[in-house]
Design an enzyme around this catalytic site. Sequence first.
Site, PDB file in Angstrom:
ATOM      1  CB  ILE A 115      -0.967   0.024   1.203  1.00 58.00           C
ATOM      2  CG1 ILE A 115      -0.202  -0.141   2.520  1.00 58.00           C
ATOM      3  CG2 ILE A 115      -2.026  -1.048   1.062  1.00 58.00           C
ATOM      4  CD1 ILE A 115      -1.100  -0.064   3.747  1.00 58.00           C
ATOM      5  N   GLY A 144       8.685   3.593   1.093  1.00 56.08           N
ATOM      6  CA  GLY A 144       9.497   4.729   1.499  1.00 56.08           C
ATOM      7  C   GLY A 144      10.964   4.419   1.339  1.00 56.08           C
ATOM      8  CG  MET A 151      14.703   3.642   6.100  1.00 58.00           C
ATOM      9  SD  MET A 151      14.702   3.896   7.878  1.00 58.00           S
ATOM     10  CE  MET A 151      15.150   2.259   8.451  1.00 58.00           C
ATOM     11  N   GLY A 152      11.622   1.089   3.567  1.00 58.36           N
ATOM     12  CA  GLY A 152      10.854  -0.142   3.449  1.00 58.36           C
ATOM     13  C   GLY A 152       9.539   0.042   2.731  1.00 58.36           C
ATOM     14  CB  VAL A 190       3.629   0.205   4.262  1.00 56.03           C
ATOM     15  CG1 VAL A 190       2.500  -0.097   5.244  1.00 56.03           C
ATOM     16  CG2 VAL A 190       4.686   1.073   4.924  1.00 56.03           C
ATOM     17  CE  LYS A 225       8.967   1.879   7.147  1.00 53.49           C
ATOM     18  NZ  LYS A 225       9.140   3.203   7.803  1.00 53.49           N
ATOM     19  CG  ASP A 282      12.031  12.111   6.108  1.00 55.74           C
ATOM     20  OD1 ASP A 282      12.174  13.128   5.398  1.00 55.74           O
ATOM     21  OD2 ASP A 282      11.821  10.978   5.632  1.00 55.74           O
TER      22      ASP A 282
END
Length: 480
Positions: free
Chosen positions: A17, A20, A22-23, A25, A40, A135
């Site tokens: 869905i 980002g 780092m990962g 989701v 995530k 961030d």
Amino acid sequence: MDSGTLLSGRYRLDRPIDSGAMGAVWRARDERLDRDVAVKILLPGLDGAGERFEREAKTLASLKGPNYVEVYDFGEELDGDRTVHYLVMELVEGVSLARLLAREERLDPDRTMRIIAEAADALGAAHRRRIVHRDVKPANLLIDADDRVRVVDFGISLLVGRSRLTDSKEVLGTVPYVSPERLRNQDVTGKSDLYSLGAVAYECLTGTPPFPAQDPMAVIHSHLYEEPPALPDTVPPQVASVVSRSLRKSPDERWESGEALAEACRLATTGEIYVPPPAPEAAPVRRPWRRLALVATAVAAVAALTAVALWGTWAGDSPFGPGAGDAEQSTVEAAAGEGESAAVESSAAATASAPESPAEESESAAEGGAGDGSGDGGSEGDSQEGDGGEAETEEATEPKSGTTELPSVTGMTTFEARDFLEGEGFGNVVADVGYYVISPEPAHCTVVQQFPSSGSTVDYADQVTLSYHSRNAEGTTCEW
């Protein structure tokens, strides 16, 4: 990872869905508790990211409130020859602010202030726990089905006072929203998040971030030294004031806290301007003491002058010259007899004659103050006006002809470089601002590059361009 994968025998992945830095989701199903969740999963190949990912889980788990996403679980799973880290969270039905802006382009001021207020409240609570998000951007603000703001993705958050998990030279964050102190690798506080939130508010109101240039280096330069374009006239001044203060370059000039920003946002929607309580009468206390200090200094100066004059008269060796002792003593006694008002005026005159800062000194010189001299100096300058001084100046700056090797002027200020080059006979020197991110930061107006480069063979009539570093906060131009 594929749809249908079962993590730890419990969480079955459904579909991705979001994603980002780092990962990714996923929407998933907790088969043990029979509920939908968000999972995530850390992207593979990120050096040192596993520890940051685990810190995000612990950070989120420590934050409680309606503007956060609840954390349920954290674990790892073997996937072939690699370990997969995952974080299980509350599934928020809604849309990110980034997608909302992509769909609607911009939001009205009232809705913008409500969203920023809720995000500021959430960040303020995190800051009280010494957690800085680092961030803040539209993609990390979720608007849930109840139109409530959720702050997500604390993956690069900093626990203030604890060791960093990233190299000190690494700048983490998203360039359109990153604060000046982050770019300078200075100490980061919660006010860095408030700057980023101000950039988000600006984008909500205009449809673009404050500095939307395509070149990241140009955006960085703008964050460091430029003011954002004025908000449209359709934005109420109270709202514009809230955003403007959030985007101040100096952290000390921004909102005191997330809660203060939230309160200012809510007041702005009613047409009011938030005014923080003043500091405990610091300024009123300082002024009388400053006045007394000036008086004391003036009185001390008069007393010292009196002592010198009396000593010179008594000893027959007056510093004011033969026969001057009595006259000077009378002058001093008269000045001392005028009382405190004379002392204050004398001190104020002495203070006014000395510029308080280099900028004031430059202004004084530009207006002729520095060049006028004092006493007879000014009259001497006037008397020389018709003695060929002007002709000598013209002869000294007359451009030369032919070619020569261009000397280096990098490291000088633009004005020093211009004067030097014109003194060497170059008659076409111009200055042009460059976009430089240098550590340590050069002084205002420093020439960083020159065109043509030093050592080049050029004609004395050729244009020499001085590309300089500008600190807009200095408030003075580097060009002529």
